[in-house]
Design an enzyme around this catalytic site. Structure first.
Site, PDB file in Angstrom:
ATOM      1  CG  ASP A   1      -0.908   0.028   3.013  1.00  0.00           C
ATOM      2  OD1 ASP A   1      -1.853   0.728   2.590  1.00  0.00           O
ATOM      3  OD2 ASP A   1       0.024   0.489   3.677  1.00  0.00           O
TER       4      ASP A   1
ATOM      5  CG  ASP B   1       1.596  -6.593   8.587  1.00  0.00           C
ATOM      6  OD1 ASP B   1       0.931  -6.394   7.566  1.00  0.00           O
ATOM      7  OD2 ASP B   1       1.589  -5.835   9.567  1.00  0.00           O
TER       8      ASP B   1
END
Length: 1352
Positions: A699, A417
């Site tokens: 994102d 991540d």
């Protein structure tokens, strides 16, 4: 923005697959529901909704209860091949006609193994029950009969209306009905869903927004018809039917479980999906039972061994039949067969099963007990590792499972991540460029003498300054005080051009409610430099400029979106002048500047290049003056576009484009999304270990790419970065195809200019690291000569391409790429790239990417993350690692290992993982060897005992051999052994590769161990047999009796296997010595005790052979026989190992050799204080800025979303909540000062004259971190011999942050010209990591010939 300190929800199954609980509290029968086609929910009508048997809000992750635990657990355990095998043997041993051994030799260890496993499973399930109860018993306010009542979460049902208050977790998937905010708005944080901590806005339907009173809500009887439960986080489709009208519903009307209500006093919602039907749980994925590759191999080997055992039993049974018919018949008169044996075939059949029992020790159950003990020890080593302990958060590393430790030494792919894992998720205003002047650099004092840098004190002249804001360049503050127009206008843009809201909790205490952390950092920076945003209305913005309140008329907001990559505001100042202020990506903004800005644009571009190289997130700022006529004409067109019913977005975009032209450039900002400590170094070292790292983030693309450059996954040296953004299957397929074509073209063009020299050490430099033309090769030879051939036949043409490529793919494109007919194309393209970044991916897509690599690449995968959105991939990967960060502990709860910093991953893999794999492989090799050597003696003895199934050894020796005599030495080796010290494991990442290739224990190694064991058994049987058959005692009595032979063979066996483990042990501790020699002592002690008169007098029927051991071992010929057998067994092993070490040494052998040379050359007292050449040497800073001029890359990244401009101008969100909004203020990071000090140190090294850094000035005692260029080159005014000696004398640091410093140590230098040094230099690829970390981008070696050739 942080999560409250309340323990976050534990929604996810930890070990076992999710179970749906559809049963209500009253025990209503559980009905099987077919797949839903649509969901119908009626508000305030439980009786109607219960007809559909929707899942309740109860989460159940436990697997057992008191009644089902024992049968279910035993059933699961006996699914293991080994447990079933030993149960079968136990049953055989209970049959007296075929059993030569007592039943206790099997039942005791079997019960022990089953009990230990059952206790472990029960403990795990207890904690799951505890976790479930904690979540299910949380309180929620439910509207029942018009009254708000406290209800447990597990009692919430579909169709209930519940009330949420500020900072509460959302209990289920809700349709937002009303809110305390105007127009039904509410703000949520979705960190648990997508990892983003910036706020998002949700809005109720206008027809329900006024139902804020419980009495009104109690009368609400609307019916929702919507899609069935699914995992689409960004989509919801439904219809509300109420009062004979229908209203469309979308994702903007939904509050999903896992969100946190922020800055909203309260809201009401209708439960649509509950419990396992919520989108969060639908994305959680199913937990798979994780087994290591060694476990799977052992299951296969057990089956093979069982087949081998059956073959031996058949051979001996055939021998029994032949012997009984030809020879045994002669003894029938006085040795008749026992019933039910009545012929030789029955005797052979029973003999077969007898030999199966006798020979079963080829796979003893103690093997599985020992494996679990070793894994437990390795887990404790991880838990106790002080170098993986985070003092700041007081968090140790934790091995949450004991079954995967050796798999840590075989990882090939890491899926990470971004937010909270690679970054700290803290935005700070770092640098800026205003009118061609760069601000933010900290200037050093002359002659390399640095002093402590203090942040500026804003409070002295600005009472509204944010005390948490830090900035270090006083020249910018002086420019503001001197009234420089460009500087004032720069900060005026920052305080006007945004969509933030302001709340003044008390006089002078401002709290900003920003829609993104980037925007909050920019507004806070303007606030501290005297341009304070105070408040706004739909038509005005009030600011305080250097203490003077000013109100601007807000004429228009030109909203941000991902296509425009910019936002603008048009304001009128008190003097009546109209001006447009714009901020956005430099690549977009520069195209819209007035031509007179060319010179300033060139200077600003240089600054932006520098900021992008430092990994900062950049925005360019510009303005344009508008006349009243220009404004009126454009405003009319803008209003027409805004009122358009068709193509409204396109018309607005055209209007925005028209006015955002001929702007004047002001400068640029640089914001740091602070990386976690040591992230670039960790990624560089893991890459050198041939581990591929993929970033999977929710994102946006620009942010992810920016972080990719910051952590050096992406570099400007890369041949090409492919961006896949297609929205259709055809476009994605075409973009992937073009990417592969470009790779092939690049490979062909590079191969066309390849010369013969490229076959040299430059090839080895890229061995196995995927660095064909990358940084590693750039240090030794020109780029066109650095293509390296593959080390093994490639599985596809793409894998043979040696180039630096990267792939960036968006979530909507990934959805198409993961389809069955395209997934292989995507995987081949991605695996040919050095770096892969997947943006805007859902949690389930993360899991699908991991599963795709697992399925097709057959490689060990590791997933690491810190939020609930990472749980799916953590549970899907072979190994899941959770980071205890700011996004709760869901990832930790679902993980196999956890710690608090990404940088600890290199130690987890390269030290603990590599050692665990090495130890387990050595343990298994030795264990199979010693047991075949022990068991096969019975096989040979069968040919000399009439195939009677008689054992060579007595049953006590058979029982104690694997429990006492040989168990502890191999356990000590399996727990403590190591080939090289931990520091060398980090210094030489290539040591990790044998685990990835599974070289230390595979089918070939297994057969070698088996062959050695069979050879040893032949020697141990036939040497004593041949000697003792003709030997006599000193008094002439023959030695050829059964007990003498048994004692001699058993003693020789114990001595041989003890000597063998002494040879196999690479790292001796006091425990190893005690166990090895203590086991030998224990053998002789027990042997003499069992043949003593004491036990004979107590148990005369059990210990028949009084004095046999003493009589046997007192004979010199017996000891000569034992010595001869030992030499014959061990000598070939020694000869083979010496030849292999001399002719074909492994990398670990080379490292041990250089370590030995280093220890011999180290002088008493050492010179550790000299460091490595001195961090203050000249030229050190220059290396860090190599190659910035070759390419142009935008550092733009702005985590903003579309739609806030329209909210502001409509006035819908103007009433602020009275709650505290302190989490939206910019925060100061304590590590910022340290970062500036390091950069100041590097600049000092660049500015210091060469004369000041000679040998006369002492170097610092602590080596500089890897991020400073001086740590890669050393002093440039030293001779090669001096630099070599400095490299040799540098004491290794124990800190993880300093580990990469030793990457420049050369074994050649340390060994005084060792012939293996050049090989190591080529294999390790250290120079490449230096180039990557320093940010060097120009091809070829650095301009430091002496250092580059000696201080590798």
């Amino acid at each position: 923005m942080t999560i409250p300190k309340e323990i976050p929800e534990k929604w996810f199954p930890i070990v076992l697959p999710l179970k749906r609980k559809t049963r209500g509290l009253k025990g209503s029968p559980k009905l099987k529901r077919g797949a839903e086609e649509e969901r119908k929910v009626k508000a305030n009508d439980r009786e109607y909704n219960e007809k559909f048997q929707y899942a309740s809000n109860c989460i159940m992750t436990s697997k057992y209860n008191i009644i089902t635990f024992l049968p279910v657990n035993l059933f699961e355990q006996f699914q293991e091949v080994a447990n079933t095998y030993f149960l079968f043997l136990l049953i055989l041993q209970l049959i007296p006609q075929i059993s030569s051994l007592s039943w206790f030799t099997t039942i005791v260890p079997l019960v022990l193994v089953l009990s230990i496993t059952a206790v472990k499973d029960a403990t795990d399930d207890y904690f799951r029950h505890k976790s479930d109860n904690q979540v299910n018993n949380r309180q929620s306010q439910v509207l029942i009969n018009g009254v708000l009542q406290k209800e447990k979460w597990m009692n919430v049902r579909v169709g209930d209306i519940i009330k949420l208050e500020n900072n509460q977790f959302v209990a289920a998937d809700l349709l937002l009905l009303s809110s305390s905010e105007p127009h039904g708005l509410c703000y949520i944080e979705t960190a648990e869903l997508d990892g983003e901590t910036n706020m998002k806005v949700r809005q109720s339907l206008s027809v329900t927004s006024e139902l804020g009173d419980p009495n009104n809500l109690a009368q609400f009887n609307g019916e929702v018809v919507c899609e069935p439960p699914n995992n689409k986080l960004d989509r919801f489709c439904g219809t509300l039917y109420w009062r004979d009208c229908k209203y469309g519903l979308n994702n903007q009307n939904m509050l999903l479980r896992g969100c946190v209500l922020r800055n909203t006093e309260s809201c009401y919602g209708l439960v649509i999906f509950a419990g396992p039907d919520t989108k969060l749980m639908q994305n959680s994925g199913r937990t798979k039972f994780k087994r290591t590759s060694i476990d799977r191999l052992m299951n296969t080997l057990v089956l093979w061994i069982f087949g081998f055992l059956v073959c031996m039993g058949v051979i001996l049974a055939v021998g029994t039949a032949v012997w009984e018919r030809e020879v045994g018949a002669l003894f029938q008169s006085y040795l008749p067969w026992d019933p039910p044996v009545d012929n030789f075939l029955v005797s052979a059949f029973l003999s077969f099963w007898s030999y199966v029992i006798i020979l079963n020790t080829v796979v003893p159950i103690s093997l599985y007990v020992s494996v679990e003990v070793i894994r437990l020890g390795h887990s404790y080593f991880i838990n106790w590792d002080r170098r993986m302990f985070c003092n700041r958060s007081n968090t140790p590393a934790e091995a949450r499972t004991t079954t995967l430790n050796e798999e840590l030494g075989q990882v090939e792919y890491i899926f990470s991540d971004k937010t909270g894992t690679l970054t700290q998720n803290i935005m700070t205003f770092n640098k800026c460029s205003i009118n061609g002047h760069a601000y933010g650099e900290v200037i050093d004092t002359p002659r390399g003498q640095t002093k402590k840098v203090e942040p500026l004190d804003f409070s002295a002249w600005n009472p509204l300054a944010d005390r948490d804001f830090s900035f270090y360049d006083h020249t910018l503050l002086e420019a503001v005080k001197l009234g420089e127009p460009a500087v004032h206008e720069f900060f005026r843009v920052l305080c006007l051009c945004h969509t933030a809201m302001s709340e003044e909790k008390s006089e002078g205490e401002l709290v900003y409610k920003a829609q993104s952390p980037d925007e909050g950092a920019l507004v806070t920076a303007a606030r501290n430099f005297g341009f304070v945003f105070r408040s706004r209305t739909p038509s005005t913005v009030t600011v305080q400029e250097l203490g003077r309140p000013v109100t601007y008329t807000l004429l228009a907001i030109l909203d941000f979106n991902n296509i425009r990559k910019r936002m603008s505001v048009i304001v009128r100042n008190p003097e009546g002048r109209i001006r447009l202020y714009c901020k956005g990506a430099d690549t977009v903004l520069f195209e819209r500047l007035h031509p007179c800005n060319q010179d300033l644009m060139n200077i600003t571009s240089d600054h932006l290049n520098e900021y992008a190289g430092d990994g900062l997130r950049t925005l360019a700022l510009a303005y344009r003056d508008l006349s009243e006529e220009q404004w009126e004409e454009w405003a009319e067109r803008y209003r027409g576009a805004d009122r358009a019913e068709d193509c409204r977005e396109d018309r607005l975009a055209a209007a925005y484009e028209e006015i955002e032209q001929d702007m004047m450039l002001l400068g640029a900002t640089a914001i740091e999304d602070k990386l976690q400590e040591g992230v670039p170094e960790t990624i560089a070292i893991l890459t050198l270990a041939n581990i591929k790292i993929w970033v999977l983030t929710g994102d946006k693309q620009e942010t992810a790419v920016n972080i990719g450059y910051s952590c050096k996954m992406l570099t400007d040296d890369m041949t090409e970065v492919f961006i896949v953004n297609g929205h259709t299957v055809q476009s994605v397929r075409e973009e992937l195809r073009r990417a592969r074509e470009r790779m092939m073209e690049s490979a062909r063009s590079r191969d066309g200019g390849k010369e013969v020299e490229s076959q040299g050490w430059g090839e080895a430099c890229s061995f196995g690291n995927g660095f064909g033309t990358g940084d590693a090769a750039n240090w030794t030879q020109p780029k066109e000569k650095s293509s390296a051939p593959p080390t093994a036949p490639p599985t596809s043409i793409l894998e043979s391409i040696s180039g630096e490529f990267a792939l960036v793919i968006s979530g909507h494109s990934l959805a198409h790429a993961l389809e069955a007919d395209m997934e292989r194309e995507f995987l081949d393209t991605a695996c040919a790239c050095k770096a892969v970044i997947c943006c805007r991916v859902t949690p389930l897509q993360k899991a699908l990417v991991v599963e795709l690599v697992k399925r097709h690449k057959k490689a060990v995968t590791l997933a690491i993350g810190d939020g609930a959105n990472d749980v799916s991939m953590i549970k899907t990967a072979h190994i899941g690692v959770g980071i205890s960060g700011q996004e709760g502990i869901q990832a930790v709860l679902a993980s196999d290992y956890s710690f608090s910093q990404f940088r600890f991953l290199q130690r987890l893999l390269l030290v603990h993982g590599r050692w665990s794999y090495l130890r387990m492989c050595r343990f298994l090799c030795y264990f199979f060897y010693k047991n075949f050597a022990f068991t096969m003696v019975h096989f040979w003895f069968g040919f000399f005992c009439g195939f009677s199934a008689q054992t060579v050894y007595d049953q006590y020796f058979i029982t104690l051999y694997n429990i006492v005599y040989t168990s502890l030495p191999v356990l000590a080796m399996g727990i403590f052994d190591q080939d090289v010290p931990e520091q060398r494991s980090l210094e030489y990442p290539k040591l990790y590769e044998p685990g990835q290739l599974n070289l230390l224990f595979n089918k070939r190694e297994f057969f070698i161990c088996i062959a050695q064991g069979i050879y040893t058994s032949v020697v141990l049987f036939f040497v004593p047999y041949g000697v003792l058959s003709q030997a006599t005692q000193s008094n002439g009595t023959p030695l050829a009796d059964y007990q003498t032979f048994a004692v001699t063979t058993a003693t020789a066996l114990v001595i041989v296997v003890s000597v063998q483990i002494a040879l196999d042990t690479g790292y001796w501790t006091a425990i190893n010595h005690f166990f090895v020699w203590g086991s030998l002592g224990a053998y002789f002690t027990i042997l003499f005790t069992m043949h003593s008169s004491v036990l004979f007098n107590i148990f005369p029927k059990q210990f028949h052979f009084l004095g046999s051991a003493h009589n046997t071992l007192s004979q010199p010929v017996v000891w000569l026989t034992i010595a001869l057998a030992t030499v014959i067994c061990i000598a070939p092993v020694l000869a083979f190992r010496f030849l292999k070490l001399d002719l074909k040494p492994q990398l670990s052998d080379t490292v041990r050799y250089t370590q030995l040379v280093r220890q011999k050359k180290r002088k008493p007292g050492g010179r550790a204080g000299r460091g490595l050449g001195g961090a203050g040497s000249s030229g050190g800073g220059a290396l860090g800025r190599l190659g910035r001029g070759g390419s142009r890359r935008s550092g733009y990244a702005f985590a903003h979303q579309e739609g806030f401009g329209e909210l502001i101008t409509s006035g819908k969100n103007m009433r602020l909540s009275s709650l505290a909004l302190a989490t939206f203020a910019s925060r100061h990071s304590a590590s910022w000062i340290d970062t500036l000090r390091k950069k100041k140190h590097a600049q000092n090294a660049q500015n210091t004259p060469p004369a000041a850094t000679g040998d006369s000035s002492p170097a610092p005692s602590i080596a500089p971190p890897l991020s400073t260029s001086s740590s890669l080159t050393g002093p440039q005014d030293t001779t090669p011999e001096e630099s070599r000696q400095a490299s040799l004398d540098a004491a290794p640091s124990n800190g993880l942050g300093d580990v990469p410093l030793s990457l420049m140590k050369s074994p050649e230098a340390e060994s005084g010209g060792c012939s293996l040094g050049a090989v190591q230099e080529a294999l390790f690829g250290w120079r490449g990591v230096g180039a990557r970390i320093s940010g060097a981008s120009s091809p070829g070696p650095p301009p430091i010939a002496e250092e580059s050739s000696n201080a590798v």
